[in-house]
Every structure is written in C-alpha cells, then in structure tokens.
Scaffold this motif. Structure first.
Motif, PDB file in Angstrom:
ATOM      1  N   HIS B  23       0.810  -1.214   0.000  1.00  0.00           N
ATOM      2  CA  HIS B  23       0.000   0.000   0.000  1.00  0.00           C
ATOM      3  C   HIS B  23       0.845   1.267   0.000  1.00  0.00           C
ATOM      4  CE1 HIS B  23       0.726  -1.228   4.138  1.00  0.00           C
ATOM      5  NE2 HIS B  23       0.594   0.025   4.506  1.00  0.00           N
ATOM      6  N   ILE B  24       2.147   1.094   0.260  1.00  0.00           N
ATOM      7  CA  ILE B  24       3.044   2.254   0.242  1.00  0.00           C
ATOM      8  C   ILE B  24       4.192   1.929  -0.709  1.00  0.00           C
ATOM      9  CG2 ILE B  24       4.531   3.733   1.670  1.00  0.00           C
ATOM     10  CD1 ILE B  24       3.025   2.694   4.119  1.00  0.00           C
ATOM     11  N   TYR B  25       4.577   2.885  -1.522  1.00  0.00           N
ATOM     12  CA  TYR B  25       5.790   2.634  -2.299  1.00  0.00           C
ATOM     13  C   TYR B  25       6.624   3.903  -2.488  1.00  0.00           C
ATOM     14  CZ  TYR B  25       3.004   4.169  -6.346  1.00  0.00           C
ATOM     15  OH  TYR B  25       2.217   4.888  -7.200  1.00  0.00           O
ATOM     16  N   CYS B  44      12.822   6.533  11.659  1.00  0.00           N
ATOM     17  CA  CYS B  44      11.578   6.991  12.298  1.00  0.00           C
ATOM     18  C   CYS B  44      10.446   5.983  12.211  1.00  0.00           C
ATOM     19  CB  CYS B  44      11.104   8.295  11.684  1.00  0.00           C
ATOM     20  SG  CYS B  44      12.155   9.686  12.098  1.00  0.00           S
ATOM     21  N   CYS B  45      10.473   5.124  11.232  1.00  0.00           N
ATOM     22  CA  CYS B  45       9.370   4.168  11.078  1.00  0.00           C
ATOM     23  C   CYS B  45       9.347   3.211  12.274  1.00  0.00           C
ATOM     24  CB  CYS B  45       9.524   3.373   9.779  1.00  0.00           C
ATOM     25  SG  CYS B  45       8.429   1.942   9.706  1.00  0.00           S
ATOM     26  N   PRO B  46       8.230   3.127  12.993  1.00  0.00           N
ATOM     27  CA  PRO B  46       8.176   2.284  14.187  1.00  0.00           C
ATOM     28  C   PRO B  46       8.209   0.791  13.868  1.00  0.00           C
ATOM     29  CG  PRO B  46       6.008   3.203  13.729  1.00  0.00           C
ATOM     30  CD  PRO B  46       6.961   3.859  12.775  1.00  0.00           C
ATOM     31  N   ALA B  47       8.035   0.438  12.598  1.00  0.00           N
ATOM     32  CA  ALA B  47       8.061  -0.979  12.236  1.00  0.00           C
ATOM     33  C   ALA B  47       9.312  -1.313  11.426  1.00  0.00           C
ATOM     34  CB  ALA B  47       6.813  -1.340  11.439  1.00  0.00           C
ATOM     35  N   ASN B  48      10.186  -0.328  11.327  1.00  0.00           N
ATOM     36  CA  ASN B  48      11.441  -0.532  10.607  1.00  0.00           C
ATOM     37  C   ASN B  48      11.236  -1.036   9.176  1.00  0.00           C
ATOM     38  OD1 ASN B  48      14.155  -0.241  10.534  1.00  0.00           O
ATOM     39  ND2 ASN B  48      14.647  -2.170  11.577  1.00  0.00           N
ATOM     40  N   CYS B  49      10.241  -0.495   8.506  1.00  0.00           N
ATOM     41  CA  CYS B  49       9.937  -0.931   7.143  1.00  0.00           C
ATOM     42  C   CYS B  49      10.976  -0.437   6.141  1.00  0.00           C
ATOM     43  CB  CYS B  49       8.557  -0.423   6.723  1.00  0.00           C
ATOM     44  SG  CYS B  49       7.201  -1.180   7.625  1.00  0.00           S
ATOM     45  N   TYR B  50      11.615   0.664   6.463  1.00  0.00           N
ATOM     46  CA  TYR B  50      12.605   1.246   5.543  1.00  0.00           C
ATOM     47  C   TYR B  50      14.016   0.934   6.031  1.00  0.00           C
ATOM     48  CZ  TYR B  50       8.699   4.206   3.997  1.00  0.00           C
ATOM     49  OH  TYR B  50       7.510   4.673   3.510  1.00  0.00           O
ATOM     50  N   THR B  51      14.841   0.422   5.149  1.00  0.00           N
ATOM     51  CA  THR B  51      16.233   0.180   5.531  1.00  0.00           C
ATOM     52  C   THR B  51      17.152   0.744   4.457  1.00  0.00           C
ATOM     53  OG1 THR B  51      15.944  -2.009   4.569  1.00  0.00           O
ATOM     54  CG2 THR B  51      15.925  -1.887   6.959  1.00  0.00           C
ATOM     55  N   GLY B  64       5.302  -5.335   7.822  1.00  0.00           N
ATOM     56  CA  GLY B  64       5.046  -5.099   9.246  1.00  0.00           C
ATOM     57  C   GLY B  64       4.412  -3.756   9.542  1.00  0.00           C
ATOM     58  N   CYS B  65       4.015  -3.046   8.500  1.00  0.00           N
ATOM     59  CA  CYS B  65       3.532  -1.662   8.638  1.00  0.00           C
ATOM     60  C   CYS B  65       2.390  -1.531   9.644  1.00  0.00           C
ATOM     61  CB  CYS B  65       3.069  -1.169   7.272  1.00  0.00           C
ATOM     62  SG  CYS B  65       2.365   0.486   7.305  1.00  0.00           S
ATOM     63  N   LEU B  66       2.480  -0.509  10.483  1.00  0.00           N
ATOM     64  CA  LEU B  66       1.452  -0.243  11.496  1.00  0.00           C
ATOM     65  C   LEU B  66       0.453   0.806  11.004  1.00  0.00           C
ATOM     66  CD1 LEU B  66       3.892  -0.119  14.558  1.00  0.00           C
ATOM     67  CD2 LEU B  66       2.436  -2.035  13.896  1.00  0.00           C
ATOM     68  N   GLU B  67       0.665   1.270   9.771  1.00  0.00           N
ATOM     69  CA  GLU B  67      -0.241   2.240   9.123  1.00  0.00           C
ATOM     70  C   GLU B  67      -0.341   3.543   9.905  1.00  0.00           C
ATOM     71  OE1 GLU B  67      -3.860  -0.052   8.389  1.00  0.00           O
ATOM     72  OE2 GLU B  67      -2.586  -1.752   7.870  1.00  0.00           O
ATOM     73  N   CYS B  68       0.786   3.967  10.489  1.00  0.00           N
ATOM     74  CA  CYS B  68       0.738   5.162  11.326  1.00  0.00           C
ATOM     75  C   CYS B  68       0.733   6.455  10.510  1.00  0.00           C
ATOM     76  CB  CYS B  68       1.891   5.159  12.326  1.00  0.00           C
ATOM     77  SG  CYS B  68       3.529   5.282  11.594  1.00  0.00           S
ATOM     78  N   GLY B  69       1.463   6.487   9.410  1.00  0.00           N
ATOM     79  CA  GLY B  69       1.507   7.699   8.587  1.00  0.00           C
ATOM     80  C   GLY B  69       2.795   8.498   8.725  1.00  0.00           C
ATOM     81  N   THR B  70       3.657   8.088   9.646  1.00  0.00           N
ATOM     82  CA  THR B  70       4.876   8.849   9.910  1.00  0.00           C
ATOM     83  C   THR B  70       5.739   9.040   8.659  1.00  0.00           C
ATOM     84  OG1 THR B  70       4.912   7.964  12.141  1.00  0.00           O
ATOM     85  CG2 THR B  70       6.968   8.920  11.340  1.00  0.00           C
ATOM     86  N   CYS B  71       5.903   7.993   7.877  1.00  0.00           N
ATOM     87  CA  CYS B  71       6.808   8.088   6.720  1.00  0.00           C
ATOM     88  C   CYS B  71       6.275   9.093   5.698  1.00  0.00           C
ATOM     89  CB  CYS B  71       7.037   6.718   6.080  1.00  0.00           C
ATOM     90  SG  CYS B  71       5.536   5.830   5.641  1.00  0.00           S
ATOM     91  N   ARG B  72       4.957   9.157   5.570  1.00  0.00           N
ATOM     92  CA  ARG B  72       4.369  10.116   4.635  1.00  0.00           C
ATOM     93  C   ARG B  72       4.628  11.544   5.121  1.00  0.00           C
ATOM     94  NH1 ARG B  72      -0.535   9.869   6.093  1.00  0.00           N
ATOM     95  NH2 ARG B  72      -0.774  12.030   6.694  1.00  0.00           N
ATOM     96  N   SER B  82       4.576   7.352  -1.852  1.00  0.00           N
ATOM     97  CA  SER B  82       3.172   7.271  -2.241  1.00  0.00           C
ATOM     98  C   SER B  82       2.470   6.471  -1.162  1.00  0.00           C
ATOM     99  CB  SER B  82       3.039   6.564  -3.592  1.00  0.00           C
ATOM    100  OG  SER B  82       1.692   6.227  -3.799  1.00  0.00           O
ATOM    101  N   TRP B  83       1.590   7.134  -0.433  1.00  0.00           N
ATOM    102  CA  TRP B  83       1.051   6.546   0.805  1.00  0.00           C
ATOM    103  C   TRP B  83      -0.444   6.314   0.719  1.00  0.00           C
ATOM    104  CZ3 TRP B  83      -1.966   6.679   5.184  1.00  0.00           C
ATOM    105  CH2 TRP B  83      -1.480   6.017   6.320  1.00  0.00           C
ATOM    106  N   ASN B  84      -0.840   5.099   0.946  1.00  0.00           N
ATOM    107  CA  ASN B  84      -2.256   4.759   0.987  1.00  0.00           C
ATOM    108  C   ASN B  84      -2.520   3.818   2.135  1.00  0.00           C
ATOM    109  OD1 ASN B  84      -4.014   5.817  -1.186  1.00  0.00           O
ATOM    110  ND2 ASN B  84      -2.301   5.099  -2.441  1.00  0.00           N
TER     111      ASN B  84
HETATM  112  S1  SF4 Z   1       3.049   4.050   7.879  1.00  0.00           S
HETATM  113 FE1  SF4 Z   1       4.247   3.995   9.773  1.00  0.00          FE
HETATM  114  S2  SF4 Z   1       4.678   1.831  10.129  1.00  0.00           S
HETATM  115 FE2  SF4 Z   1       3.991   2.009   7.980  1.00  0.00          FE
HETATM  116  S3  SF4 Z   1       5.879   2.240   6.806  1.00  0.00           S
HETATM  117 FE3  SF4 Z   1       5.170   4.316   7.260  1.00  0.00          FE
HETATM  118  S4  SF4 Z   1       6.222   4.881   9.171  1.00  0.00           S
HETATM  119 FE4  SF4 Z   1       6.402   2.654   8.941  1.00  0.00          FE
END
Ligand code: SF4
Ligand SMILES: Cc1cc2nc3c(=O)[nH]c(=O)nc-3n(C[C@H](O)[C@H](O)[C@H](O)COP(=O)(O)OP(=O)(O)OC[C@H]3O[C@@H](n4cnc5c(N)ncnc54)[C@H](O)[C@@H]3O)c2cc1C
Lengths: 433, 97
Positions: B23-25, B44-51, B64-72, B82-84
């Motif tokens: 859902h995010i790319y 910053c990503c709480p699920a460490n999705c970005y490395t 593992g995304c928690l769908e928080c929105g921080t990365c956007r 691109s965040w959805n």
């Molecule tokens: S929405 Fe939150 S948990 Fe998901 S990738 Fe972005 S920062 Fe990480």
C-alpha cells in the motif's frame, strides 16, 4: 441506481461511532464505513476513557461496555537517569458509583460501541476503505467512492471521522498535510500480567486502577511523554514524541520504548509480564492553531481528523466523541427545520464546538505546543535538575542544609541562567493560564 | 547494549496480508539515493519498514507496517512516498490497540 443516505460517516473510531449512533437514534438514514476488519482493529490509544463524554451519548454505558479499571490514582513523574520525582493524587472518592475515568482496551471498546451503532439502526460496513469524496462542479460533497466494486455511495452529508491522517480531507484539498511538528508518533505495548501483581505493585484492589504519565530523560530531550496504565489483567506502556524531533535527533521510536521499559524505576513495575502486541499511531498535537476548517457544503470533519486533541491534558477520545455528537446533532436539527446541509447551515457545528469545552480548552493552551517545541529544557535539563535536587536534599550526610540549598540553586543557575529559569516559568504560566 | 529486534515485536501482531499489493511505495529510488541525505524514514518508522541499502538508497518492505503515517509526513519535503491505506480489511488488525 446508486444508494442514497442522509449521512455517510467515514470511520468507526470514537468520533465516527458517536456521530453514527446519534444520527441513527435521531432517525436519520446512516451508512458508516470502516476500513478495518472490525471497529477498533486499526485503532490505538493509551487508553483512558472519560466517562462524561460517553455518558452524554449512551447514559447507561457502564452496564455492558468493556471497561478495564476505574482510575483512583494519577501519578505524574519526571524521570531522571535512574530516579523519578513526581506527584501522586489518589482519592477514595474516585471509587464512586459512576467513576469519571476508566482504562479501556480500544479494540474491544470500539467493537462494543460499534455494536451499539448497529443496534441504533445505522448500516455499518467494515473492511471497506473510502478512497475519495465525490464532489460536484461547485465543490459540494455528495458522496464517497470506496475500494469495493461499484463502490460509489451518495448522501446529503459526509462526516469524515477518519482519524489523524485525514486522507480524505487532504486529498480533496480541504486540509493541508500535517507538518511534522504538529504530530507525535507514539508506540506502545500491552503486557499481560497476573492481576494479583497489579494489585500489589500499584496498591489497588478490585477494579481500581492507577495511571502514570511520565516526562524526562526517557525522551532524550525530545518533546514527548510516556505512560503506564493499569488494565484488568494487563499493563499498557508507551511513549510518544513529535515527529519533527524524531527526525532531527535520529532516534528510533522502539529504542525509546525499550529504554523506558528498562528504566530502573519502571522495570520492577512491568516485570513478569508477557508482551502480546506492539502498536504505533500518530497523535495530532498542533492544538488550537492547527484546527482546520471543520465544515463546508455537504461535509463535516470530526475528532482527530479535525485536529481536535488536547495534548496538554492528554485528552483526545472525549473531544472525538463530543465533536461526533455535535456534528450529528447539527444534522438532526437542520433536517427538522428543513434546511439544506450547505456551509452556512452546517456552521452550526462549528458554533457548538466553539461554545463547548472542546474549543475553549484548545484555545486556552494555544501557545503551549510552540513553547514546548522551543524549550527543550523542559524535557531535558529540568528533569535532571529536579531529580538531582531531590537526591541531594534526601541524602543524609554531613553537609548542612543551607549549603545544600545553595548548591542546588547554583546547579540550576549553571544549567539554565536565572533569566532563563524565570522566563521559562513565565512562559509556562502564561501558556497554562 | 543489546540490539533491539523490531521483528520480534511485530511477530506478536496480527496482520492480514494483501499478497503482492504493497500500500506504500517509494516513487523514485533515485531521489532517496541522491537528494535525501538524512533518510529519516530509515530510523523513524516504528516498524522498521525502511532500511538503507548498500548502494546508498532506501529499501521498503511494508509487511510489518502499522499504518501510522509517519513516513508520509516525514517525507513531505521530497514527496517521494506514495502513501495509501491497505485495501479494506487488509493490513494490521489489532486485538488490543
Ligand atoms: S506508515 Fe508507519 S509503520 Fe507504515 S511504513 Fe510508514 S512509518 Fe512505517
Ligand atoms: C498512543 C496513544 C495514546 C492515547 N491516549 C489517549 C488517552 O489516554 N485518552 C484519550 O482520550 N485519548 C488518547 N489518545 C487520543 C485518541 O486515541 C484519539 O483522539 C481518538 O482515537 C480519536 O478518535 P477518532 O474517532 O477521531 O479517530 P480514530 O480513533 O483514529 O478512528 C478513525 C477510524 O477511521 C477509520 N478510517 C480511516 N480512514 C478511513 C477510510 N479512508 N475509509 C474507511 N475507514 C477509515 C480507521 O480505521 C479508524 O477506525 C491517544 C492516542 C494515542 C495514539
């Protein structure tokens, strides 16, 4: 034929559930759309639930709502490296028939609330994400598009209760993107533990509960707070800081949480628990000045999506529920009077917000977010200084008290010039006035 | 100091995975590699999705995304995310929240 409703509520958190429930009770034809597997499955909170806001919507909620513990003691702690200094307020009067605050587990509480919405007569559809607002040439909103096949639905009004990310309003250019300094990222865990241990460690019995709010060294100088709440058979522990600070300091959120859990005064409180979930969520913290336009032709926005969150007092769900109720009551009134849901008439919703604690409280603290952001010493130097001062005062050695006092004053003056201290006190006093 | 494994934390969570439909790319890998020095998404990503990857770019795995929105929010300057939300019903499903 596309199906048409009096109102569509997007989201089934506390704001959306309050709006949909009130609308359905008021006899309107309501559709509520939630993207999660069930109401609550996407939602994260500390969580303290304030009874008053819910009582005004469902007066007898205590009969069957899933409540954890009612709060009889509030602690506020400033953490040093291996210590804390703080205040506790405990009162047996909080053991009343109708307690004022409870801890809850959001996934369970929201599910219960959403059941009430269905019982009240609203049509609820889960597992469906609303992708955009439908608007006519004049900009008037007349429905939504969802990610279902033929997923277009029409309504006189769309109530956006979609939470802090507020994608719908942002994508329709009704709101700007969140600046990183206006939102905190919070992470938390739930630790299951023997209730007997909770009773023993927090000195409570039965359904009594304790909440601890913490500031200080654990946020590494970032603007933020941590919390530890008691549930029936679990503890909730979490920490949140401004996104802009995370970005600047280069600190990972889960690192803060681990440090908090390992802090010498926290560790003994949570020891022996089993972690069953790790969650993360944003909290809108821009305050009064960040509240966007809340209504227009055919639309209203409520709760976190409208940035209605009181960071100073860590209240959000009650503002969410109250704004949801106001939005619904506005529509019910307009409908009764045969008035169209155009911007000028929906402005009644804004008026209700302005006249209530929601906007009054946000206004009272309107400068606080800025002051906190500009004053890292509140999160850094002060916890250190106060913990150090307490340590010196309570250490009994051969130094006389007068000398100790002087040393403490000197250490304060050194870390933060006297002018700085006075200035901070003044700024803070003004922000809280 | 022990290394914190976010994977262990995420392991506790319930996810309903939408196979092969992230859902995010990241819109343009080149932007991460050349115009973004601090790469805040990687810490910053709480699920460490970005490395960080070996070539100086950023790798994203949304499982593992928690769908928080921080990365956007954090990538606003570059607008490269691109965040959805995931499709309805998919993604993180909290039991406690
Ligand atoms: S929405 Fe939150 S948990 Fe998901 S990738 Fe972005 S920062 Fe990480
Ligand atoms: C860690 C943490 C601790 C907190 N502690 C407290 C506390 O102790 N007390 C308190 O009062 N407040 C607290 N808050 C704040 C409180 O959680 C929020 O203010 C409150 O949840 C806002 O309610 P809401 O209904 O507006 O939004 P949300 O609860 O976020 O609900 C939004 C809903 O909309 C759904 N949704 C979003 N987009 C779409 C879409 N496009 N289509 C369909 N559905 C969609 C979501 O799945 C979700 O169910 C805390 C917040 C956090 C993150």
């Amino acid at each position: 034929m596309v199906e048409k409703f009096d109102a569509i509520v997007v989201g089934a958190g506390p704001s959306g559930n309050s709006a949909a429930y009130t609308l359905a009770k008021g006899g309107l034809k309501v559709l509520q759309i939630e993207r999660g597997e069930y109401s609550g499955s996407k939602n994260v909170q500390g969580a303290i639930m304030y009874a008053d806001a819910l009582e005004r919507i469902i007066p007898d909620f205590r009969e069957d709502a899933p409540l954890e513990r009612h709060i009889i003691e509030q602690r506020i702690w400033l953490l040093g490296d291996d210590s804390y200094i703080g205040t506790n307020y405990r009162s047996d009067s909080f053991n009343s028939e109708r307690p004022n605050r409870y801890t809850i587990i959001r996934a369970q509480f929201d599910k219960w609330f959403n059941e009430k919405v269905r019982e009240a007569g609203a049509l609820v559809i889960c597992e469906t994400t609303v992708t955009e607002l439908l608007r006519d040439a004049s900009g008037k909103v007349y429905g939504v598009r969802t990610d279902r096949e033929n997923g277009e639905v029409h309504a006189d009004v769309v109530i956006m209760a979609d939470g802090v990310n507020a994608l719908l309003a942002r994508r329709a250019d009704l709101q700007e993107e969140l600046p990183p300094e206006n939102a905190a990222l919070a992470v938390k865990e739930i630790h299951f533990i023997d209730p007997a241990l909770i009773e023993q460690r927090f000195q409570v019995k039965g359904d009594e509960g304790v909440v601890i709010e913490m500031m200080g060294k654990v946020t590494g100088g970032m603007v933020g707070t941590a919390f530890l709440y008691t549930n029936k058979e679990s503890l909730t522990i979490g920490i949140g800081c401004l996104i802009s600070d995370f970005k600047e300091k280069g600190i990972a959120p889960y690192k803060l949480l681990e440090d908090l859990k390992n802090h010498p005064v926290i560790k003994p409180l949570i020891q022996g628990g089993e972690v069953k979930e790790y969650a993360g969520h944003l909290i809108p913290e821009g305050g009064y000045k960040a509240v966007p336009q809340v209504c227009g032709d055919g639309w209203m926005v409520v709760g976190d999506a409208a940035h209605l969150n009181n960071a100073a007092h860590r209240e959000g769900s009650n503002l969410a529920m109250t704004s949801g109720r106001f939005a619904a009551e506005t529509l019910i009134e307009l409908k009764k009077q045969g008035k169209a849901p155009v911007a000028a008439n929906l402005a009644l919703y804004k008026k209700k917000l302005d006249e209530s604690f929601v906007m009054k409280d946000l206004k009272k603290y309107k400068n606080l977010p800025h002051i906190m952001h500009m004053s890292p010493q509140f999160f850094n130097a002060y916890p250190d200084l106060l913990n150090g001062a307490a340590h010196d005062l309570f250490t009994v050695d051969s130094v006389d008290k007068k000398t100790k006092e002087n040393q403490i004053l000197k250490s304060f003056a050194k870390r933060r010039s006297i002018f700085g201290l006075v200035g901070d006190a003044f700024k803070l006093a003004r922000a809280f006035r | 100091m022990s290394v914190i494994k976010v994977e262990d934390k995420l392991y506790q969570n319930r996810y309903i995975v939408d196979e092969n439909r992230p859902h995010i790319y990241i819109k343009d890998a080149e932007v991460c590699a050349s115009s973004c020095k601090s790469q805040p998404c990687t810490f910053c990503c709480p699920a460490n999705c970005y490395t960080k990857d070996d070539a100086g770019g950023v790798n994203l795995v949304t499982d593992g995304c928690l769908e928080c929105g921080t990365c956007r929010v954090i990538c606003q300057d570059n607008g490269n995310v691109s965040w959805n939300y995931p499709r309805g019903g998919y993604g993180i499903s909290y039991k406690f929240g």
